[in-house]
Write an enzyme that holds these catalytic residues in place. Structure first.
Site, mmCIF file in Angstrom:
data_model
loop_
_atom_site.group_PDB
_atom_site.id
_atom_site.type_symbol
_atom_site.label_atom_id
_atom_site.label_comp_id
_atom_site.label_asym_id
_atom_site.label_seq_id
_atom_site.Cartn_x
_atom_site.Cartn_y
_atom_site.Cartn_z
ATOM 1 N N HIS A 99 0.885 -1.392 0.008
ATOM 2 C CA HIS A 99 0.003 -0.085 -0.052
ATOM 3 C C HIS A 99 0.674 1.464 -0.129
ATOM 4 O O HIS A 99 2.091 1.379 0.536
ATOM 5 C CB HIS A 99 -0.989 0.264 1.096
ATOM 6 C CG HIS A 99 -0.094 -0.270 2.564
ATOM 7 N ND1 HIS A 99 0.031 -1.330 2.994
ATOM 8 C CD2 HIS A 99 0.056 0.493 3.440
ATOM 9 C CE1 HIS A 99 0.580 -1.261 4.161
ATOM 10 N NE2 HIS A 99 0.685 -0.135 4.660
ATOM 11 N N HIS A 101 1.034 5.184 1.114
ATOM 12 C CA HIS A 101 0.358 6.400 1.979
ATOM 13 C C HIS A 101 0.199 7.711 1.114
ATOM 14 O O HIS A 101 1.385 8.186 0.677
ATOM 15 C CB HIS A 101 0.879 6.322 3.227
ATOM 16 C CG HIS A 101 0.873 5.312 4.336
ATOM 17 N ND1 HIS A 101 0.085 5.178 5.275
ATOM 18 C CD2 HIS A 101 1.714 4.148 4.172
ATOM 19 C CE1 HIS A 101 0.493 4.288 5.895
ATOM 20 N NE2 HIS A 101 1.515 3.218 5.155
#
Ligand code: 5GP
Ligand code: ZN
Length: 141
Positions: A99, A101
């Site tokens: 992922h 951010h």
């Protein structure tokens, strides 16, 4: 993947505050933000490391990540934004589904990256860069 919190979010089994979705990626608000508006962009396909994600999807994550950054500046009047990606536990990765951010930043928002500045011994930079260059070239073959 079973028991992956982010796969469950993509599947709609766990609710999320979605900000973007296409065939490759899904983006939603981080539940415990560094600053309000902190977004996570994830590949729809489960991979622990971003190194295993295909190039088109990684490209989309970066492209959408910067679009989200610009949206944070326009909608939340952020002064700037950080893109951050932790790959591996020692780097601070807690959720093992790759992922990116996107953290909105304001001047004097009270948050500081713990950035330090070490120095190299004589010849050490050349030694490390040459080793890395060889390894990267091998991978590209
Ligand atoms: P990491 O430390 O692995 O780079 O970041 C994982 C992030 O996922 C953390 O910032 C954490 O707040 C966020 N997170 C963990 N579980 C959930 C969840 O169930 N929903 C949402 N929206 N974010 C989550
Ligand atoms: Zn997953």
């Amino acid at each position: 993947m079973e028991n992956c919190i982010f796969c469950k979010i993509i599947a709609g089994e766990i609710p999320s505050a979605k900000v973007y979705e296409d065939e490759l990626v899904y983006a939603f608000l981080d539940i415990s933000p560094i600053n309000k508006g902190h977004v996570l962009v994830i590949p729809k396909e489960h991979h622990e490391s971003v190194a295993a994600v295909d190039e088109a999807t990684v490209g989309r994550m970066m492209k959408i990540g910067s679009r989200i950054g610009i949206a944070l500046k326009r909608e939340l009047e952020a002064d700037a934004y950080n893109l951050h990606l932790a790959d591996g536990t020692a780097a601070g990765q807690v959720v093992m589904h790759a992922h990116l951010h996107i953290v909105p930043r304001w001047i004097e928002d009270g948050f500081h990256w713990n950035w330090r500045q070490l120095s190299y011994a004589d010849g050490e930079m050349a030694e490390i860069s040459e080793k890395l260059a060889q390894r990267i070239a091998k991978k590209a073959e």
